[in-house]
Design a protein around this motif. Structure first.
Motif, PDB file in Angstrom:
ATOM      1  N   GLY A  60     128.240 -31.475 123.942  1.00 46.89           N
ATOM      2  CA  GLY A  60     129.297 -31.132 124.877  1.00 46.89           C
ATOM      3  C   GLY A  60     129.327 -32.110 126.038  1.00 46.89           C
ATOM      4  N   THR A  61     130.211 -31.857 126.989  1.00 47.53           N
ATOM      5  CA  THR A  61     130.350 -32.677 128.183  1.00 47.53           C
ATOM      6  C   THR A  61     129.682 -31.969 129.353  1.00 47.53           C
ATOM      7  N   LEU A  62     128.901 -32.715 130.149  1.00 46.16           N
ATOM      8  CA  LEU A  62     128.252 -32.150 131.330  1.00 46.16           C
ATOM      9  C   LEU A  62     129.182 -32.221 132.530  1.00 46.16           C
ATOM     10  N   TYR A  63     129.213 -31.141 133.297  1.00 40.12           N
ATOM     11  CA  TYR A  63     129.993 -31.096 134.525  1.00 40.12           C
ATOM     12  C   TYR A  63     129.083 -30.721 135.676  1.00 40.12           C
ATOM     13  N   VAL A  64     129.254 -31.387 136.806  1.00 43.80           N
ATOM     14  CA  VAL A  64     128.471 -31.089 138.003  1.00 43.80           C
ATOM     15  C   VAL A  64     129.149 -29.941 138.738  1.00 43.80           C
ATOM     16  N   GLU A  65     128.405 -28.842 138.943  1.00 44.34           N
ATOM     17  CA  GLU A  65     128.918 -27.729 139.739  1.00 44.34           C
ATOM     18  C   GLU A  65     128.633 -27.947 141.217  1.00 44.34           C
ATOM     19  N   SER A  66     127.480 -28.562 141.521  1.00 44.67           N
ATOM     20  CA  SER A  66     127.137 -28.875 142.904  1.00 44.67           C
ATOM     21  C   SER A  66     126.101 -29.988 142.912  1.00 44.67           C
ATOM     22  N   GLY A  67     126.067 -30.748 143.990  1.00 43.06           N
ATOM     23  CA  GLY A  67     125.089 -31.816 144.138  1.00 43.06           C
ATOM     24  C   GLY A  67     125.643 -33.172 143.754  1.00 43.06           C
ATOM     25  N   ALA A  68     124.719 -34.101 143.508  1.00 44.16           N
ATOM     26  CA  ALA A  68     125.071 -35.490 143.183  1.00 44.16           C
ATOM     27  C   ALA A  68     125.947 -35.540 141.938  1.00 44.16           C
ATOM     28  N   ASP A  69     126.969 -36.408 141.959  1.00 51.03           N
ATOM     29  CA  ASP A  69     127.936 -36.418 140.858  1.00 51.03           C
ATOM     30  C   ASP A  69     127.771 -37.564 139.866  1.00 51.03           C
ATOM     31  N   ALA A  70     126.648 -38.257 139.873  1.00 47.52           N
ATOM     32  CA  ALA A  70     126.453 -39.392 138.964  1.00 47.52           C
ATOM     33  C   ALA A  70     126.526 -38.991 137.497  1.00 47.52           C
ATOM     34  N   LEU A  71     126.234 -37.735 137.169  1.00 48.64           N
ATOM     35  CA  LEU A  71     126.239 -37.297 135.770  1.00 48.64           C
ATOM     36  C   LEU A  71     127.489 -36.506 135.392  1.00 48.64           C
ATOM     37  N   ASP A  72     128.437 -36.376 136.310  1.00 50.18           N
ATOM     38  CA  ASP A  72     129.651 -35.622 136.031  1.00 50.18           C
ATOM     39  C   ASP A  72     130.461 -36.309 134.935  1.00 50.18           C
ATOM     40  N   GLY A  73     130.833 -35.551 133.912  1.00 47.84           N
ATOM     41  CA  GLY A  73     131.638 -36.085 132.823  1.00 47.84           C
ATOM     42  C   GLY A  73     130.855 -36.839 131.767  1.00 47.84           C
ATOM     43  N   THR A  74     129.531 -36.801 131.829  1.00 51.67           N
ATOM     44  CA  THR A  74     128.737 -37.487 130.807  1.00 51.67           C
ATOM     45  C   THR A  74     128.726 -36.668 129.523  1.00 51.67           C
ATOM     46  N   TRP A  75     128.477 -37.339 128.410  1.00 54.19           N
ATOM     47  CA  TRP A  75     128.425 -36.712 127.094  1.00 54.19           C
ATOM     48  C   TRP A  75     126.970 -36.367 126.798  1.00 54.19           C
ATOM     49  N   MET A  76     126.727 -35.218 126.155  1.00 55.46           N
ATOM     50  CA  MET A  76     125.375 -34.785 125.853  1.00 55.46           C
ATOM     51  C   MET A  76     125.295 -34.316 124.402  1.00 55.46           C
ATOM     52  N   VAL A  77     124.223 -34.709 123.712  1.00 53.90           N
ATOM     53  CA  VAL A  77     123.920 -34.185 122.387  1.00 53.90           C
ATOM     54  C   VAL A  77     122.455 -33.800 122.377  1.00 53.90           C
ATOM     55  N   CYS A  78     122.164 -32.609 121.829  1.00 53.86           N
ATOM     56  CA  CYS A  78     120.804 -32.070 121.852  1.00 53.86           C
ATOM     57  C   CYS A  78     120.380 -31.577 120.474  1.00 53.86           C
ATOM     58  N   PRO A  79     119.655 -32.411 119.694  1.00 59.03           N
ATOM     59  CA  PRO A  79     119.075 -31.900 118.455  1.00 59.03           C
ATOM     60  C   PRO A  79     118.056 -30.820 118.813  1.00 59.03           C
ATOM     61  N   SER A  80     118.039 -29.725 118.056  1.00 59.78           N
ATOM     62  CA  SER A  80     117.212 -28.594 118.461  1.00 59.78           C
ATOM     63  C   SER A  80     116.749 -27.755 117.281  1.00 59.78           C
ATOM     64  N   SER A  81     115.737 -26.926 117.557  1.00 57.81           N
ATOM     65  CA  SER A  81     115.279 -25.936 116.576  1.00 57.81           C
ATOM     66  C   SER A  81     115.002 -24.621 117.298  1.00 57.81           C
ATOM     67  N   PHE A  82     115.436 -23.537 116.674  1.00 59.99           N
ATOM     68  CA  PHE A  82     115.267 -22.193 117.206  1.00 59.99           C
ATOM     69  C   PHE A  82     114.442 -21.395 116.205  1.00 59.99           C
ATOM     70  N   THR A  83     113.328 -20.822 116.634  1.00 63.70           N
ATOM     71  CA  THR A  83     112.525 -19.939 115.795  1.00 63.70           C
ATOM     72  C   THR A  83     112.827 -18.514 116.243  1.00 63.70           C
ATOM     73  N   ILE A  84     113.303 -17.693 115.303  1.00 63.87           N
ATOM     74  CA  ILE A  84     113.857 -16.384 115.638  1.00 63.87           C
ATOM     75  C   ILE A  84     113.066 -15.264 114.975  1.00 63.87           C
ATOM     76  N   ASP A  85     112.831 -14.179 115.740  1.00 61.87           N
ATOM     77  CA  ASP A  85     112.307 -12.926 115.204  1.00 61.87           C
ATOM     78  C   ASP A  85     113.465 -11.933 115.276  1.00 61.87           C
ATOM     79  N   PRO A  86     114.216 -11.747 114.168  1.00 63.45           N
ATOM     80  CA  PRO A  86     115.426 -10.916 114.217  1.00 63.45           C
ATOM     81  C   PRO A  86     115.166  -9.461 114.601  1.00 63.45           C
TER      82      PRO A  86
END
Length: 185
Positions: A60-86
């Protein structure tokens, strides 16, 4: 006429450079609250009697809600793993994120969190490095993540159904870096 064209080309080049540069990212220490609505895809696997593993990526795209704006509008991708106990409705998750402003300016990080399926998880995000204007960057933040499954797809036709419960999943969510403190050299 030729002079006006040269001025317009110069303005476009300067404007393009300003849009792709990471404003304020060089030689500073800053804090920002960042939020991203994310979409994800992954695969669900049964890994125990009451345990499942989802491996995939969120983006997704990162948006700055408050603070320094250097990362506003940057693109983010996060490979991930979730271990679940249903049955307990709990999960632990971990992964990596690449935050990019164009091809040259990137931040790399690692995160972990734990929580409840219907409420999300809290954990830690630690910056592990960067490139371009973010070369040598360091920092960290608390991270809050909430995801929601939107679609489960059985294996493709012609592929025998597995007795181990594998399926493809699609979801949406929200990732919040509550106070990302970062430093660039």
């Amino acid at each position: 006429m030729a002079r006006m064209a040269a001025v317009l080309v110069t303005l476009m080049l300067v404007g393009g450079t300003m849009l792709t540069a990471a404003p304020g990212a060089h030689g500073e220490e800053a804090t920002a609250r960042l939020v991203s609505a994310v979409r994800g895809q992954g695969f669900f696997f049964e890994i125990g009697e009451r345990r499942a593993l989802v491996m995939g990526a969120l983006q997704g795209t990162l948006y700055v809600e408050s603070g320094a704006d250097a990362l506003d509008g940057t693109w983010m991708v996060c490979p991930s793993s979730f271990t679940i106990d249903p049955l307990a409705q709990s999960f632990e998750a971990e992964g990596y994120c690449t935050i990019a402003r164009g091809e040259e300016h990137k931040i790399y990080g690692r995160w972990t969190c734990a929580g409840v399926l219907t409420k999300g998880c809290r954990g830690r995000f630690t910056i592990t490095g960067g490139t371009g204007r973010f070369a040598g960057v360091s920092g960290e933040s608390e991270i809050f993540m909430r995801t929601h499954l939107t679609d489960v797809t059985a294996p493709e036709k012609g592929i025998p159904r597995s007795p181990i419960g594998a399926a493809q999943e699609t979801g949406v969510g929200l990732i919040t870096f509550t106070a990302l403190r970062y430093r660039t050299p």
